[in-house]
Design a protein around this motif. Structure first.
Motif, PDB file in Angstrom:
ATOM      1  N   GLY A 134       0.783  -1.227   0.000  1.00 27.90           N
ATOM      2  CA  GLY A 134       0.000   0.000   0.000  1.00 27.90           C
ATOM      3  C   GLY A 134       0.815   1.277   0.000  1.00 27.90           C
ATOM      4  N   TRP A 135       2.104   1.202  -0.413  1.00 34.16           N
ATOM      5  CA  TRP A 135       2.866   2.445  -0.532  1.00 34.16           C
ATOM      6  C   TRP A 135       3.436   2.524  -1.945  1.00 34.16           C
ATOM      7  N   SER A 136       3.734   3.749  -2.350  1.00 25.85           N
ATOM      8  CA  SER A 136       4.342   3.993  -3.656  1.00 25.85           C
ATOM      9  C   SER A 136       5.460   5.009  -3.491  1.00 25.85           C
ATOM     10  N   ALA A 137       6.399   5.002  -4.425  1.00 21.97           N
ATOM     11  CA  ALA A 137       7.467   6.003  -4.413  1.00 21.97           C
ATOM     12  C   ALA A 137       7.926   6.218  -5.847  1.00 21.97           C
ATOM     13  N   ILE A 138       8.323   7.453  -6.139  1.00 24.12           N
ATOM     14  CA  ILE A 138       8.844   7.780  -7.471  1.00 24.12           C
ATOM     15  C   ILE A 138      10.352   7.939  -7.358  1.00 24.12           C
ATOM     16  N   GLY A 139      11.068   7.203  -8.200  1.00 17.64           N
ATOM     17  CA  GLY A 139      12.528   7.238  -8.175  1.00 17.64           C
ATOM     18  C   GLY A 139      13.105   7.351  -9.575  1.00 17.64           C
ATOM     19  N   ARG A 140      14.360   7.795  -9.629  1.00 17.18           N
ATOM     20  CA  ARG A 140      15.080   7.925 -10.896  1.00 17.18           C
ATOM     21  C   ARG A 140      16.076   6.771 -10.973  1.00 17.18           C
ATOM     22  N   TRP A 141      15.879   5.911 -11.956  1.00 15.34           N
ATOM     23  CA  TRP A 141      16.687   4.701 -12.077  1.00 15.34           C
ATOM     24  C   TRP A 141      17.578   4.776 -13.303  1.00 15.34           C
ATOM     25  N   SER A 142      18.842   4.366 -13.148  1.00 12.57           N
ATOM     26  CA  SER A 142      19.712   4.199 -14.309  1.00 12.57           C
ATOM     27  C   SER A 142      20.255   2.784 -14.295  1.00 12.57           C
ATOM     28  N   GLY A 143      20.369   2.238 -15.488  1.00 10.41           N
ATOM     29  CA  GLY A 143      20.895   0.889 -15.582  1.00 10.41           C
ATOM     30  C   GLY A 143      20.997   0.458 -17.020  1.00 10.41           C
ATOM     31  N   VAL A 144      21.336  -0.797 -17.191  1.00  7.60           N
ATOM     32  CA  VAL A 144      21.451  -1.339 -18.542  1.00  7.60           C
ATOM     33  C   VAL A 144      20.146  -2.062 -18.878  1.00  7.60           C
ATOM     34  N   PRO A 145      19.570  -1.743 -20.036  1.00  4.82           N
ATOM     35  CA  PRO A 145      18.377  -2.497 -20.443  1.00  4.82           C
ATOM     36  C   PRO A 145      18.706  -3.994 -20.497  1.00  4.82           C
ATOM     37  N   LEU A 146      17.822  -4.791 -19.916  1.00  4.47           N
ATOM     38  CA  LEU A 146      18.058  -6.241 -19.907  1.00  4.47           C
ATOM     39  C   LEU A 146      18.239  -6.756 -21.334  1.00  4.47           C
ATOM     40  N   ALA A 147      17.546  -6.125 -22.298  1.00  7.36           N
ATOM     41  CA  ALA A 147      17.658  -6.541 -23.699  1.00  7.36           C
ATOM     42  C   ALA A 147      19.106  -6.471 -24.188  1.00  7.36           C
ATOM     43  N   GLN A 148      19.856  -5.484 -23.689  1.00  3.00           N
ATOM     44  CA  GLN A 148      21.266  -5.345 -24.084  1.00  3.00           C
ATOM     45  C   GLN A 148      22.090  -6.539 -23.610  1.00  3.00           C
ATOM     46  N   VAL A 149      21.806  -6.968 -22.399  1.00  2.08           N
ATOM     47  CA  VAL A 149      22.534  -8.111 -21.841  1.00  2.08           C
ATOM     48  C   VAL A 149      22.130  -9.387 -22.591  1.00  2.08           C
ATOM     49  N   LEU A 150      20.835  -9.527 -22.832  1.00  4.48           N
ATOM     50  CA  LEU A 150      20.360 -10.739 -23.513  1.00  4.48           C
ATOM     51  C   LEU A 150      20.920 -10.821 -24.933  1.00  4.48           C
ATOM     52  N   ALA A 151      21.051  -9.660 -25.580  1.00 13.55           N
ATOM     53  CA  ALA A 151      21.586  -9.663 -26.950  1.00 13.55           C
ATOM     54  C   ALA A 151      22.990 -10.258 -26.968  1.00 13.55           C
ATOM     55  N   ARG A 152      23.725 -10.098 -25.862  1.00 13.39           N
ATOM     56  CA  ARG A 152      25.107 -10.601 -25.816  1.00 13.39           C
ATOM     57  C   ARG A 152      25.205 -12.085 -25.501  1.00 13.39           C
ATOM     58  N   VAL A 153      24.196 -12.649 -24.886  1.00  8.81           N
ATOM     59  CA  VAL A 153      24.243 -14.096 -24.597  1.00  8.81           C
ATOM     60  C   VAL A 153      23.410 -14.900 -25.593  1.00  8.81           C
ATOM     61  N   ARG A 154      22.570 -14.210 -26.347  1.00  7.12           N
ATOM     62  CA  ARG A 154      21.734 -14.811 -27.393  1.00  7.12           C
ATOM     63  C   ARG A 154      20.841 -15.939 -26.898  1.00  7.12           C
ATOM     64  N   PRO A 155      19.635 -15.562 -26.449  1.00  3.91           N
ATOM     65  CA  PRO A 155      18.668 -16.569 -25.984  1.00  3.91           C
ATOM     66  C   PRO A 155      18.351 -17.575 -27.096  1.00  3.91           C
ATOM     67  N   LEU A 156      18.208 -18.834 -26.726  1.00  3.27           N
ATOM     68  CA  LEU A 156      17.775 -19.853 -27.680  1.00  3.27           C
ATOM     69  C   LEU A 156      16.267 -19.704 -27.904  1.00  3.27           C
TER      70      LEU A 156
END
Ligand SMILES: Nc1nc2c(c(=O)[nH]1)N[C@H]1C(S)=C(S)[C@@H](COP(=O)(O)O)O[C@H]1N2
Ligand SMILES: [Mo]
Length: 259
Positions: A134-156
């Motif tokens: 029952g609580w919410s908060a607004i935050g500023r997040w920086s990070g690497v898109p998971l898609a970028q990481v997945l592109a490097r391991v190439r999902p089957l």
């Protein structure tokens, strides 16, 4: 695995969001989050999955906010310090020896140091986090898109879900009881799905999941795994822990926690 969706909740959340945002500003809007509203509003007609998809396509972006909307403090919930000696040793060295393992149904299993993750293309977004408590908060997040990481391991082709294995045990004295979560490939490849290493322009604090935590912005807070140590691609999570795709899901929470 059974796919359970909270169609009604998502539908009502949209309705509540458009009505509520006109009336409420600042902290009031946060304490009366859309999610909270959906819990207390009368049930609406349940839409079929297909109809729901037409109303709110999963590819749509979660709302992003401005700096002026930031919560003064982004609280910590659940684990604030993993009771895990190996994790604490990594933390003492500023996670210099930490590496994220990415494996399972991929062509190239790999390990990524924090420096390597930080060197990949990054994304910053200001979003609202809604917790089922029952609580919410607004935050500023920086990070690497998971898609970028997945592109490097190439999902089957067989990979359907991404499982996040965390460092924090949930039962005292049981090192195998660590928190875990999962999302499907559609959410995994969504542009706002990040492995976040910064909160509000600072290195991600331990209380919020250092060194990296998942952001999957169109779902509830418990999906946002903190202290991620390993990312595993799977076809099904029947054989993983309680088989429901996450620590809270194994206790009966919905797997698809869309808002
Ligand atoms: N590893 C891990 N991830 C977790 C949790 C946790 O206890 N352990 N709590 C979840 C819940 S219920 C919420 S609301 C958010 C809280 O994130 P915060 O601590 O940054 O507020 O993390 C989620 N991810
Ligand atoms: Mo939560």
């Amino acid at each position: 695995m059974k796919r359970r969706r909270i169609d009604r909740r998502r539908f009502v959340a949209r309705a509540a969001a458009s009505a509520g945002s006109l009336l409420l500003g600042g902290c009031d809007a946060l304490s009366r989050s859309d999610w909270f509203a959906t819990k207390v509003l009368a049930p609406a007609e349940r839409l079929s999955s297909a109809a729901q998809h037409l109303v709110t396509p999963r590819r749509s972006m979660a709302q992003e906010f401005s700096e002026a909307d930031l919560s003064p403090h982004f609280r910590s919930n659940g684990t604030a310090m993993p009771q895990n000696a190996a994790y604490q040793a990594l933390a003492r060295r500023g996670f210099a020896d930490w590496a994220l393992a990415v494996d399972g149904l991929v062509e190239n299993r790999a390990r990524f140091s924090l420096a390597q993750l930080r060197a990949l293309p990054s994304r910053t977004q200001i979003t609202r986090h809604d917790c089922v408590e029952g609580w919410s908060a607004i935050g500023r997040w920086s990070g690497v898109p998971l898609a970028q990481v997945l592109a490097r391991v190439r999902p089957l082709a067989a990979a359907r879900y991404v499982v996040f294995h965390c460092a924090d045990p949930m039962e005292e004295g049981n090192p195998r009881s660590t928190y875990y979560e999962s999302i499907d490939m559609e959410d995994a490849l969504h542009p706002q799905t990040l492995l976040a290493y910064e909160l509000n322009r600072e290195v991600l604090p331990i209380a919020n999941g250092a060194p990296i935590r998942l952001r999957v912005e169109r779902q509830l807070g418990y999906k946002m795994a903190k202290y991620v140590m390993r990312v595993e691609l799977v076809e099904s999570f029947d054989a993983i822990r309680g088989g429901q795709g996450g620590y809270w899901e194994d206790q009966g929470y919905e797997w698809y926690a869309g808002i």
